[in-house]
Design an enzyme around this catalytic site. Sequence first.
Site, short mmCIF file in Angstrom:
data_model
loop_
_atom_site.label_atom_id
_atom_site.label_comp_id
_atom_site.label_asym_id
_atom_site.label_seq_id
_atom_site.Cartn_x
_atom_site.Cartn_y
_atom_site.Cartn_z
N CYS A 2 -6.02 2.50 11.85
CA CYS A 2 -6.32 3.44 12.74
C CYS A 2 -4.96 4.18 13.30
CB CYS A 2 -7.63 3.22 13.61
SG CYS A 2 -8.72 2.15 12.87
N ARG A 27 -3.64 8.00 8.88
CA ARG A 27 -3.85 6.76 9.33
C ARG A 27 -5.45 6.65 9.23
NH1 ARG A 27 0.33 3.46 10.98
NH2 ARG A 27 -1.40 1.95 11.80
N TRP A 75 -10.33 4.78 10.98
CA TRP A 75 -10.72 4.30 9.61
C TRP A 75 -11.61 3.06 9.51
CZ3 TRP A 75 -10.17 0.61 5.99
CH2 TRP A 75 -10.47 0.98 4.41
N ASN A 101 -6.30 -0.88 16.53
CA ASN A 101 -6.10 -0.68 15.25
C ASN A 101 -5.95 -2.35 14.77
OD1 ASN A 101 -5.48 -0.11 12.70
ND2 ASN A 101 -3.34 0.02 13.26
N GLY A 102 -6.76 -2.36 13.58
CA GLY A 102 -6.54 -3.89 12.88
C GLY A 102 -7.86 -4.42 12.93
N GLU A 482 -0.39 6.18 -12.97
CA GLU A 482 -0.16 6.96 -11.77
C GLU A 482 -0.93 8.29 -11.93
OE1 GLU A 482 0.53 6.50 -9.18
OE2 GLU A 482 1.21 8.31 -8.12
N LYS A 486 -3.85 9.15 -9.55
CA LYS A 486 -3.93 10.60 -8.55
C LYS A 486 -5.00 11.32 -8.80
CE LYS A 486 -1.34 9.92 -6.73
NZ LYS A 486 -0.40 9.26 -6.08
N GLU A 489 -8.30 9.65 -7.05
CA GLU A 489 -8.08 9.72 -5.42
C GLU A 489 -8.49 11.21 -4.99
OE1 GLU A 489 -4.21 7.43 -3.61
OE2 GLU A 489 -3.58 8.72 -5.35
N HIS A 505 -8.31 -1.61 -28.62
CA HIS A 505 -8.77 -3.08 -28.19
C HIS A 505 -10.11 -2.87 -27.17
CE1 HIS A 505 -5.77 -5.10 -30.38
NE2 HIS A 505 -4.76 -4.40 -29.66
N LYS A 605 -3.72 7.30 4.60
CA LYS A 605 -2.25 7.15 4.15
C LYS A 605 -1.89 5.80 4.32
CE LYS A 605 1.44 9.21 2.83
NZ LYS A 605 1.32 9.45 1.29
C1 G6P Z 1 -2.33 3.89 0.36
C2 G6P Z 1 -2.01 5.22 0.15
C3 G6P Z 1 -1.39 5.16 -1.27
C4 G6P Z 1 -0.10 4.17 -1.16
C5 G6P Z 1 -0.51 2.80 -0.65
C6 G6P Z 1 0.41 1.78 -0.51
O1 G6P Z 1 -3.36 3.39 -0.50
O2 G6P Z 1 -3.26 5.90 0.06
O3 G6P Z 1 -0.94 6.39 -1.52
O4 G6P Z 1 0.43 4.35 -2.42
O5 G6P Z 1 -1.26 2.90 0.27
O6 G6P Z 1 1.25 2.38 0.49
P1 G6P Z 1 2.80 2.19 0.63
O7 G6P Z 1 2.92 2.96 2.20
O8 G6P Z 1 3.06 0.66 1.11
O9 G6P Z 1 3.40 2.88 -0.19
#
Ligand code: G6P
Length: 610
Positions: A2, A27, A75, A101-102, A482, A486, A489, A505, A605
């Site tokens: 958070c 966050r 969050w 937070n935590g 990736e 993406k 997400e 496979h 994020k």
């Molecule tokens: C979250 C974000 C991702 C990111 C991942 C790792 O899941 O939504 O976009 O790749 O964390 O985060 P970092 O800050 O360690 O790259």
Amino acid sequence: MCGIVGFVGDKNAVEPVLCGLRNLEYRGYDSAGVAFYDGSKIRNVKQAGRVAALENELVDLDIINTKTAIGHTRWATHGTPTKLNAHPHYNKDKTIFVVHNGIIENHQELRSMLEAKGYHFVSHTDTEVVPHLIDFYYQKTKDMEQAFTSAINDLSGAYAIVMMSEIEPNKILAAKLSSPLAIGVGKKNNMVGSDASAVADAAKKIVYLEDYEIAIVEKNKYKIRNLKNKKIVTRNPEDLLLEDVRSSKGSFEHFMLKEIHEAPKTIQNAILGRIKIETNEIKLGGLDSVANQLRNIDRIIIVSCGTSYIAGLVGEYLIEELAEVPVEVQLASEFKYRKEPYSPNTAILAISQSGETADTIAALKKIEPQGLLTLGIVNSPGSTISRMTKAGIYCHAGPEISVASTKAFTAQVTILVLLALSLGKNRSKLYKDLLVELASLPKTAEKILSLSPAIKEIAIRYSHHRDFMFIGRGYEYPVALEGSLKLKEISYIHAEAYAGGELKHGPLALIDENFPTLALASSPTLFDKTASNIQEIKARGGKTIVVTTKKQQKHFKTIADDLIIIPEVSDQLSPILEAIVVQLFSYFIAAEKGCDIDKPRNLAKSVTVE
Ligand code: G6P
């Protein structure tokens, strides 16, 4: 994970707190709340949803004369994202307010103890134990700093905690363990916050708190105390850099699109001052202090999460090929459970955009006792991971706001190319050519961006599908991963990613006319193998979009449904360019579907909980 903000000053405390909360929404954005002292009592306003919803609740209130305020954007971990569970939480007579937070791991035990003593809980959060616990100790000691310290000492888990009280309304108390927290130092006011952006509205300098420290913050002064040895800590504030502060999305509709379009600048910033073509040199200043150790490493373990993990996979291919050092990429969240032997010359490389990801931090903590060389590829300056690692290379990509990571991946892979080349300088025949090619990559990335209209047109045509397959081989396999990450997400479309060779496979069973495939096939060495995959898919009625080059397109013209033609580069650099293609493709699908692109549901994020 958070976001926390606090302000103590002369007036208007709520404004900078709301500004900090807006900056911290990356966050978490399930619910938000503030508590503020209006000169006679503390008032508390909370709301489910975004910070904007909280601001609506505040419009009719007089917040000008508020001197102290704390705020939180959440969050959810314990308890659903409702108004009731939103922070700040408070004690029974609403004199002590806390944001957190935590995760407080022993919250159940503490709750039972407090309930047995007559304390009554109103939320389902782990956090609510904290104001009651502080209250419990305050009733005994009548000393707020002492009560706060005793409560913090009782907690286990990970936390950044900030509190204000009616008993001492001009003070904010803060504590941290495994979760970032900083003091923003201003003129006639001070702030606390989860990062630099949280305190930027009123602070010019910043002091990062370390684990097991508590801070007592007032408008003209602050004090930091170490909880273990009880000593006062003196730490000079650092300048608050403008690049640490959130930026605006300018003329772009979303931060994600803006950040994808920053790719050329991102590559440029990552190589700036680090390569010298005339002298054939790579200079990674952040690794100078460990140059001798680096010469002797015999294994690298990359630990990371999410997109940074996928960048690590590209790094594995790069470092093994160019530097001939064995590399293993491990999900940070799994690394901590493994019991594997390490040679003394193993290096651990943490990759992280935020530098605050809890699992990556836990992975680094796990190997601390081994005394191995730890390195970081981090985007956020001054973040926990950048401080925990012995040496590292900053990405210099600037703040990334969109939850789905794009330019950070571009920067991470660019840095990994530099690292692989630098480690393999005397080994790799490709060194010189790749260095020259890398220098011109920002221009090539611009050409990819100019393909946006064509990519958009294709994306819109495929946007109604519920499932998607991404395939690639060699360096293009991580790009497939990736692309699928993406797409899921931001568009909530189910997407799979496979190495081309694995298709038969199992996953081929999924393919039919409703399950399209995006194939990455621009590799000058592997395109023909991927062409066989396309044939197999076509034979099952599957539609294909093939990303390839002008030179190779003849191999796909008759078999692919759609082609995206990109400039040809060496295999080793292709992930940087192809990633931009899959980022744009996913973006345009999500935009067509009207998704909340920068803040996808259920995500955040910076994942600061394990
Ligand atoms: C979250 C974000 C991702 C990111 C991942 C790792 O899941 O939504 O976009 O790749 O964390 O985060 P970092 O800050 O360690 O790259």
